[in-house]
Design a protein around this motif. Structure first.
Motif, PDB file in Angstrom:
ATOM      1  N   THR A  67      31.676  35.038  46.363  1.00  0.00           N
ATOM      2  CA  THR A  67      31.996  35.338  44.972  1.00  0.00           C
ATOM      3  C   THR A  67      30.941  34.724  44.074  1.00  0.00           C
ATOM      4  N   ILE A  69      29.911  33.733  39.942  1.00  0.00           N
ATOM      5  CA  ILE A  69      30.297  33.523  38.552  1.00  0.00           C
ATOM      6  C   ILE A  69      29.008  33.408  37.749  1.00  0.00           C
ATOM      7  N   ALA A 109      32.145  38.325  39.893  1.00  0.00           N
ATOM      8  CA  ALA A 109      33.560  38.418  39.531  1.00  0.00           C
ATOM      9  C   ALA A 109      33.783  38.214  38.043  1.00  0.00           C
ATOM     10  N   ALA A 110      32.985  37.331  37.421  1.00  0.00           N
ATOM     11  CA  ALA A 110      33.234  36.993  36.016  1.00  0.00           C
ATOM     12  C   ALA A 110      31.947  36.613  35.307  1.00  0.00           C
ATOM     13  N   SER A 134      34.684  40.782  35.163  1.00  0.00           N
ATOM     14  CA  SER A 134      35.481  40.436  33.998  1.00  0.00           C
ATOM     15  C   SER A 134      34.622  39.655  32.996  1.00  0.00           C
ATOM     16  N   PHE A 166      38.954  32.934  40.728  1.00  0.00           N
ATOM     17  CA  PHE A 166      38.139  34.027  41.256  1.00  0.00           C
ATOM     18  C   PHE A 166      37.716  33.626  42.661  1.00  0.00           C
TER      19      PHE A 166
END
Length: 339
Positions: A67, A69, A109-110, A134, A166
């Protein structure tokens, strides 16, 4: 007689203007050097390690191999004249596409800006379109994304901060303050963005909104991102950090006493193991070109010296890392080799 006086006045005005222009050019070109800062770069992440990759200003990619960020979203680089002349600017599609490809941003993810000024949040909508990540933050940040056509189910608005998960990440947005680096201790471009902001738009349309300290917890280490040189006293008292990514812009003009309180609130309070400064680089330069701001605006050499002194006084075991654009750094330091 009068004509001669007019001629002399015109010559004097021309001389004053020439001297003024030459002085401005000198001040703009007089810059500190990163080479003068004798710090090691952070450890490279091993296989399966959690990494942080600095991509200029305070844009940082946090990646655990599964993941990703993205703190901030600023790859476009409007020019100095764009800002001075209030010219409308647009997202630089070619640079955004290059950055996403070059740094493998394909599991995002964000996107979480530290606040909504252009040098932090300008490209959030364009990045969200390409990644379906997001967009997290204040209503002002959401309105930048809305202006790019990002649907509501892709936006997460946290009026007073909060915690989100996340993958294996637990992300906390803690209310903070923007550094008082404007005229006479003010915050530049104060206020909020109250309706969807469509590009092209002048840089001045991107108001600060909410300012956050972002704490990113993970089983492999905790990162604290402080994207502006402001703080709320005691806000990080319950946070334990492995790596602090610390905005340094403006500290040399705010003074040593302010910088020391800032260090204590962000570094000492969290028991950080390592600190890497950010936001010392001139964001009017092309993406990927790291040149410190002119000394008249900020002096990273002075600030780095203060950081060394603060470490010696308050946090002797903290490592200071020299930032290198695009180079991943392990969030948690590897254990020493066994003997």
């Amino acid at each position: 007689m009068w004509r001669e006086r007019q001629r002399l006045i015109a010559i004097a005005v021309a001389v004053v203007l020439a001297v003024g222009v030459a002085s401005l050019i000198y001040l703009w070109r007089d810059r500190p050097s990163l080479e003068a800062i004798d710090w090691p770069v952070g450890p490279e992440p091993g296989i399966g390690a959690l990494s942080a990759t600095w991509l200029g200003v305070t844009t940082v990619l946090i990646d655990d191999g599964e993941t990703q960020i993205l703190i901030d979203g600023f790859f476009s680089r409007p020019s100095l004249l764009d800002g001075l002349l209030h010219r409308p600017v647009d997202n630089d599609a070619a640079i955004i596409n290059f950055a996403l490809y070059e740094f493998g941003i394909d599991r995002l993810a964000a996107i979480i800006p530290v606040h909504s000024h252009f040098d932090h949040a300008m490209d959030v909508g364009a990045i969200a379109k390409r990644t379906n990540a997001s967009v997290v933050g204040s209503e002002s940040t959401a309105n930048i994304a809305r202006g790019a056509g990002i649907p509501e189910d892709q936006l997460v608005v946290l009026p007073r901060g909060g915690t989100l998960e996340f993958g294996q990440f637990k992300v906390h947005l803690l209310e903070s303050r923007h550094g008082p680096v404007g005229w006479r201790g003010s915050v530049p471009l104060p206020g909020t963005i109250d309706e969807p902001l469509e590009f092209p738009a002048p840089l001045q349309a991107m108001r600060v909104g909410k300012a956050w300290t972002i704490v990113i917890e993970h089983p492999l280490g905790t990162t604290v991102v402080q994207g502006s040189a402001g703080f709320i006293e005691g806000a990080l008292a319950d946070v334990d950090a492995d790596l602090v990514l610390l905005c340094s812009y403006g500290l040399s003009t705010l003074g040593r006493d302010y910088a020391e309180r800032y260090w204590q609130e962000i570094v000492t309070a969290t028991g950080a193991k390592a600190v890497m400064p950010m936001h010392f680089d001139d964001f009017t330069q092309p993406f990927g070109v790291v040149v410190p701001f002119p000394r008249v605006l900020d002096n990273i050499e002075i600030t780095a010296g203060w950081f060394e002194s603060f470490r010696k006084t308050w946090d002797v075991e903290v490592d200071l890392y020299k930032p290198v654009f695009g180079r991943p750094v392990a969030v948690r330091q590897p254990p020493p080799p066994s003997t």
